[in-house]
Design a protein around this motif. Structure first.
Motif, PDB file in Angstrom:
ATOM      1  N   LEU A  99       6.669   2.059 -19.495  1.00  0.00           N
ATOM      2  CA  LEU A  99       7.932   2.651 -18.646  1.00  0.00           C
ATOM      3  C   LEU A  99       7.949   1.954 -17.321  1.00  0.00           C
ATOM      4  N   LEU A 100       9.092   1.806 -16.857  1.00  0.00           N
ATOM      5  CA  LEU A 100       9.560   1.082 -15.738  1.00  0.00           C
ATOM      6  C   LEU A 100      10.114   2.197 -14.823  1.00  0.00           C
ATOM      7  N   GLU A 101       9.766   2.104 -13.303  1.00  0.00           N
ATOM      8  CA  GLU A 101      10.283   3.087 -12.448  1.00  0.00           C
ATOM      9  C   GLU A 101      11.289   2.125 -11.513  1.00  0.00           C
ATOM     10  N   VAL A 102      12.646   2.783 -11.632  1.00  0.00           N
ATOM     11  CA  VAL A 102      13.725   2.051 -10.775  1.00  0.00           C
ATOM     12  C   VAL A 102      14.166   3.039  -9.545  1.00  0.00           C
ATOM     13  N   VAL A 103      13.923   2.154  -8.400  1.00  0.00           N
ATOM     14  CA  VAL A 103      14.467   2.954  -7.236  1.00  0.00           C
ATOM     15  C   VAL A 103      15.484   2.307  -6.422  1.00  0.00           C
ATOM     16  N   GLY A 104      16.077   3.007  -5.407  1.00  0.00           N
ATOM     17  CA  GLY A 104      16.914   2.045  -4.756  1.00  0.00           C
ATOM     18  C   GLY A 104      16.612   2.498  -3.217  1.00  0.00           C
ATOM     19  N   GLY A 164       0.730  -1.376  -0.003  1.00  0.00           N
ATOM     20  CA  GLY A 164      -0.019  -0.206   0.037  1.00  0.00           C
ATOM     21  C   GLY A 164       0.922   1.229  -0.042  1.00  0.00           C
ATOM     22  N   CYS A 165       2.174   1.194  -0.343  1.00  0.00           N
ATOM     23  CA  CYS A 165       3.063   2.455  -0.266  1.00  0.00           C
ATOM     24  C   CYS A 165       3.223   2.857  -1.531  1.00  0.00           C
ATOM     25  N   ARG A 166       3.098   4.080  -1.999  1.00  0.00           N
ATOM     26  CA  ARG A 166       3.167   4.758  -3.345  1.00  0.00           C
ATOM     27  C   ARG A 166       4.617   5.032  -3.431  1.00  0.00           C
ATOM     28  N   LEU A 167       5.550   4.212  -3.723  1.00  0.00           N
ATOM     29  CA  LEU A 167       7.017   4.245  -3.729  1.00  0.00           C
ATOM     30  C   LEU A 167       7.523   5.400  -4.496  1.00  0.00           C
ATOM     31  N   TRP A 168       7.127   5.836  -5.746  1.00  0.00           N
ATOM     32  CA  TRP A 168       7.725   6.353  -6.866  1.00  0.00           C
ATOM     33  C   TRP A 168       7.426   7.807  -6.363  1.00  0.00           C
ATOM     34  N   GLU A 169       6.181   8.183  -6.120  1.00  0.00           N
ATOM     35  CA  GLU A 169       5.867   9.717  -5.764  1.00  0.00           C
ATOM     36  C   GLU A 169       6.484  10.081  -4.596  1.00  0.00           C
ATOM     37  N   GLY A 170       6.408   9.227  -3.692  1.00  0.00           N
ATOM     38  CA  GLY A 170       7.035   9.370  -2.415  1.00  0.00           C
ATOM     39  C   GLY A 170       6.356  10.625  -1.359  1.00  0.00           C
ATOM     40  N   MET A 171       7.016  11.406  -0.906  1.00  0.00           N
ATOM     41  CA  MET A 171       6.304  12.561   0.045  1.00  0.00           C
ATOM     42  C   MET A 171       7.325  13.535   0.196  1.00  0.00           C
ATOM     43  N   GLY A 172       6.730  14.572   0.484  1.00  0.00           N
ATOM     44  CA  GLY A 172       7.357  15.978   0.542  1.00  0.00           C
ATOM     45  C   GLY A 172       7.098  16.936  -0.667  1.00  0.00           C
ATOM     46  N   ASP A 173       7.897  17.859  -0.853  1.00  0.00           N
ATOM     47  CA  ASP A 173       7.834  19.096  -1.692  1.00  0.00           C
ATOM     48  C   ASP A 173       8.343  18.557  -3.049  1.00  0.00           C
ATOM     49  N   GLU A 174       9.147  17.280  -3.244  1.00  0.00           N
ATOM     50  CA  GLU A 174       9.689  17.073  -4.612  1.00  0.00           C
ATOM     51  C   GLU A 174       8.547  16.454  -5.512  1.00  0.00           C
ATOM     52  N   THR A 175       8.656  17.132  -6.677  1.00  0.00           N
ATOM     53  CA  THR A 175       7.287  16.602  -7.679  1.00  0.00           C
ATOM     54  C   THR A 175       8.060  15.754  -8.621  1.00  0.00           C
ATOM     55  N   TYR A 176       7.325  14.567  -8.816  1.00  0.00           N
ATOM     56  CA  TYR A 176       7.508  13.651  -9.662  1.00  0.00           C
ATOM     57  C   TYR A 176       6.636  13.200 -10.511  1.00  0.00           C
ATOM     58  N   PRO A 177       6.793  12.778 -11.825  1.00  0.00           N
ATOM     59  CA  PRO A 177       5.585  12.397 -12.494  1.00  0.00           C
ATOM     60  C   PRO A 177       4.821  11.122 -11.903  1.00  0.00           C
ATOM     61  N   LEU A 178       3.816  11.043 -11.968  1.00  0.00           N
ATOM     62  CA  LEU A 178       2.889   9.920 -11.471  1.00  0.00           C
ATOM     63  C   LEU A 178       3.532   8.538 -11.985  1.00  0.00           C
ATOM     64  N   LEU A 199       8.079   8.804   6.140  1.00  0.00           N
ATOM     65  CA  LEU A 199       9.018   9.496   6.881  1.00  0.00           C
ATOM     66  C   LEU A 199      10.431   9.642   6.037  1.00  0.00           C
ATOM     67  N   ALA A 200      10.389   8.896   4.855  1.00  0.00           N
ATOM     68  CA  ALA A 200      11.713   9.129   4.200  1.00  0.00           C
ATOM     69  C   ALA A 200      11.095   8.705   2.765  1.00  0.00           C
ATOM     70  N   ASN A 201      11.964   9.245   1.726  1.00  0.00           N
ATOM     71  CA  ASN A 201      11.653   8.995   0.177  1.00  0.00           C
ATOM     72  C   ASN A 201      12.860   7.760  -0.185  1.00  0.00           C
ATOM     73  N   PRO A 202      12.312   6.990  -1.263  1.00  0.00           N
ATOM     74  CA  PRO A 202      13.579   6.124  -2.088  1.00  0.00           C
ATOM     75  C   PRO A 202      14.584   6.910  -2.798  1.00  0.00           C
ATOM     76  N   PHE A 203      15.599   6.334  -3.125  1.00  0.00           N
ATOM     77  CA  PHE A 203      16.524   6.865  -3.918  1.00  0.00           C
ATOM     78  C   PHE A 203      16.119   6.648  -5.346  1.00  0.00           C
ATOM     79  N   ARG A 204      15.546   7.711  -6.002  1.00  0.00           N
ATOM     80  CA  ARG A 204      14.921   7.588  -7.288  1.00  0.00           C
ATOM     81  C   ARG A 204      15.988   7.498  -8.477  1.00  0.00           C
ATOM     82  N   ILE A 205      16.103   6.438  -9.269  1.00  0.00           N
ATOM     83  CA  ILE A 205      17.245   6.007  -9.978  1.00  0.00           C
ATOM     84  C   ILE A 205      16.826   6.673 -11.413  1.00  0.00           C
TER      85      ILE A 205
END
Length: 567
Positions: A476-481, A455-469, A495-501
């Motif tokens: 397309l595939l979304e790759v994170v670390g 149930g976690c939206r991993l790519w969009e994350g949280m905070g003020d950073e804007t990323y395409p949905l 409480l944190a965002n992933p490292f978006r690759i």
């Protein structure tokens, strides 16, 4: 002394008789309960064999029960049932002693009419007396039915209409059944009879036959996994059989999806819908069967797929708007309404090819189909440990809450051990052919859908950073670390965002040394040095329900509407 009396001597024969009498009563007191227990057990076994024989020969789908959800009365003797059986196709309830009479007296749902000359809209009501659903109302006087503490009132097992005993008229008995609220989902028995006759005549013009049922007719096929999640599948199968034609309802543990989906070939082109009741693994199994239909040249019969989530993660069903899990909080009738209201969308499916190093000419590459995500690192390690223990004791993992607690335990353990550390030194990552420099990571996750980890939206994350949905139909595939298990936990509680690759059409990952845990859609394994290549495979036709939105989905509603407009 002369005045003293001497005790009378007991003859030896009388002493032996007294001892034998005592021994006899002792034996009786011990053997009689044993004999009674044995006799009761024998009678119980005979009754069970008798019931099984009736169940095997009967056209009803009888099930033993000693607990009904409401006061229930026998359809034969009208007495209150303490222990008996019920049919999960027609809803008939019967006491154990009246089972044989009920089996001969009452007819179950006919999946196909014997008289082929009947028109599609000429089927009469099939009334069953008593045990009507709670909060049902008479179709004649509009007053509540089943309110009296006895066997009373009638219910049609096709259209689900109810009527009082005193309101049942001769005209109502002869009235034609319109199949009620879910007529657009039901395959009428007369339709199957007509199809059977057409096949005998070597005709295949099903479109003309279906046109008599209206343009809104979208027959629904139920594919339920009775072993998924908290084992709710078996009960759901019975509820769907009561509301629909039993021929439309399948248990995939007994009938494989590829065999069940052949029913679509008897329906008009592009008309069928499928409701998968199970976890993401069951959904993937059904979608694999749909791909096999394409290989067989049955593209015109491909159904649209909806999901009723019964598993633990259910990220795919959450992405498609069907929620994170079903525990009976809404009635099955509402589930069918949701399916009728759902809209069609597309879902990308990906091929994951794994080639072991050093065995290019000896072993064929392993191939998986990915719908949700692929990962290497701590989340795959948690899944691997969980699956290993569930295989040893599957009965202990029937609760969704307990399953998540086990995941939490292994995640906490990995925070201390850090089995996947220095992943960036062990792997090379390429996105669309270009190698990417990696920081000090412990895990890499390749996403196809918006949700991950229950149930976690991993790519969009949280905070003020804007990323395409993240979209599931853009190719397309979304790759994170992630930096470890603790980082995964922080991401899940926002409480944190992933490292978006980055995003890519093709992902290539080279594992240079050592063993690492990997997973595809929750199916984990331990993998040695290899090359993982993820490429686009096909697109599946799914059903999206906009009524089950979470807070994270509100911001993406407009984007989903744009998706539907472009299709």
């Amino acid at each position: 002394m002369e005045g003293e009396r001497r005790p009378a001597l007991v003859p030896p024969s009388e002493s032996l008789f007294a001892d034998g009498h005592l021994l006899l009563w002792t034996l009786c007191s011990v053997l009689l309960p044993v004999f009674i227990t044995f006799w009761c057990s024998l009678q119980r076994s005979r009754r069970q064999l008798h019931r099984r024989d009736i169940f095997r020969k009967s056209k009803h789908r009888w099930h033993d029960t000693d607990l009904f959800s409401q006061p229930t009365y026998c359809c034969v003797c009208a007495q209150h049932i303490l222990q008996g059986a019920f049919c999960d196709c027609c809803g008939l309830r019967v006491d154990e002693g009246c089972l044989k009479k009920a089996d001969k007296r009452f007819q179950c749902k006919e999946i196909m009419l014997k008289n082929d000359s009947k028109a599609l809209d000429a089927m009469p009501h099939h009334w069953i007396r008593g045990n009507v659903p709670l909060c049902s109302y008479c179709v004649v006087c509009k007053q509540q039915c089943g309110s009296q503490p006895k066997l009373c009132d009638y219910r049609c097992i096709w259209c689900q209409k109810t009527v009082h005993d005193e309101c049942m008229k001769s005209s109502l008995k002869n009235e034609k059944c319109d199949f009620g609220e879910f007529k657009n989902l039901i395959i009428p028995p007369s339709y199957l009879s007509a199809i059977n006759q057409m096949r005998k005549d070597k005709k295949t013009d099903y479109e003309m036959l279906a046109s008599k049922l209206g343009k809104q007719w979208t027959p629904l096929i139920i594919l339920a996994n009775s072993r998924s999640g908290t084992n709710m599948g078996e009960g759901l199968l019975g509820e769907f059989r009561i509301l629909l034609n039993p021929v439309q309802v399948f248990d995939v543990t007994k009938t494989p999806p590829i065999k069940a989906l052949q029913l679509c070939t008897l329906l008009p082109y592009y008309s069928a819908r499928v409701l998968v009741c199970g976890g993401d693994g069951t959904v993937g199994w059904v979608l694999d069967a749909v791909d096999e239909m394409k290989i067989k040249g049955q593209e015109k019969y491909i159904p649209q797929v909806a999901v009723l989530p019964l598993g633990t993660g259910n990220d795919l069903s959450n992405t498609l708007g069907w929620g994170t899990g079903y525990a009976g909080e809404i009635p099955v009738t509402q589930v069918l309404r949701n399916v009728m209201e759902a809209d069609g969308i597309k879902l990308d499916r990906w091929k994951v090819q794994i080639t072991n190093k050093g065995y290019y000419n000896l072993r064929k590459p392993k191939e998986f189909t990915m719908n949700n995500y692929f990962s290497v690192g701590p989340d795959a390690l948690m899944a691997l440990n969980f699956h290993a223990h569930r295989e040893k004791a599957p009965s202990l993992f029937s609760s969704r809450i307990l399953n998540k607690a086990v995941y939490l335990f292994y995640g906490t353990k990995d925070c201390l051990v850090q089995e996947c550390k220095d992943l960036n030194k062990k792997v090379e990552l390429e996105l669309d052919g270009e190698q990417v420099a990696l920081p000090n990571l412990e895990g890499i996750i390749v996403l196809n859908i918006g949700y991950w980890g229950g149930g976690c939206r991993l790519w969009e994350g949280m905070g003020d950073e804007t990323y395409p949905l993240a979209r599931h139909d853009d190719g397309l595939l979304e790759v994170v670390g992630v930096y470890g298990s603790f980082h995964c936990a922080q991401i899940q509680v926002k409480l944190a965002n992933p490292f978006r690759i980055g995003q890519a059409h093709t992902v290539r990952l080279i594992l240079k040394c050592s063993m690492m845990p990997m997973q595809v859609d929750g199916e984990p394994w331990a993998q040695g040095p290899c090359v993982v290549t993820i490429t686009h495979k096909t697109r599946a036709s799914m059903l999206y329900f906009s009524g089950e939105q979470t807070d994270d989905d509100i911001s993406s509603t407009s984007d989903q509407e744009d998706i539907k407009e472009t299709e």
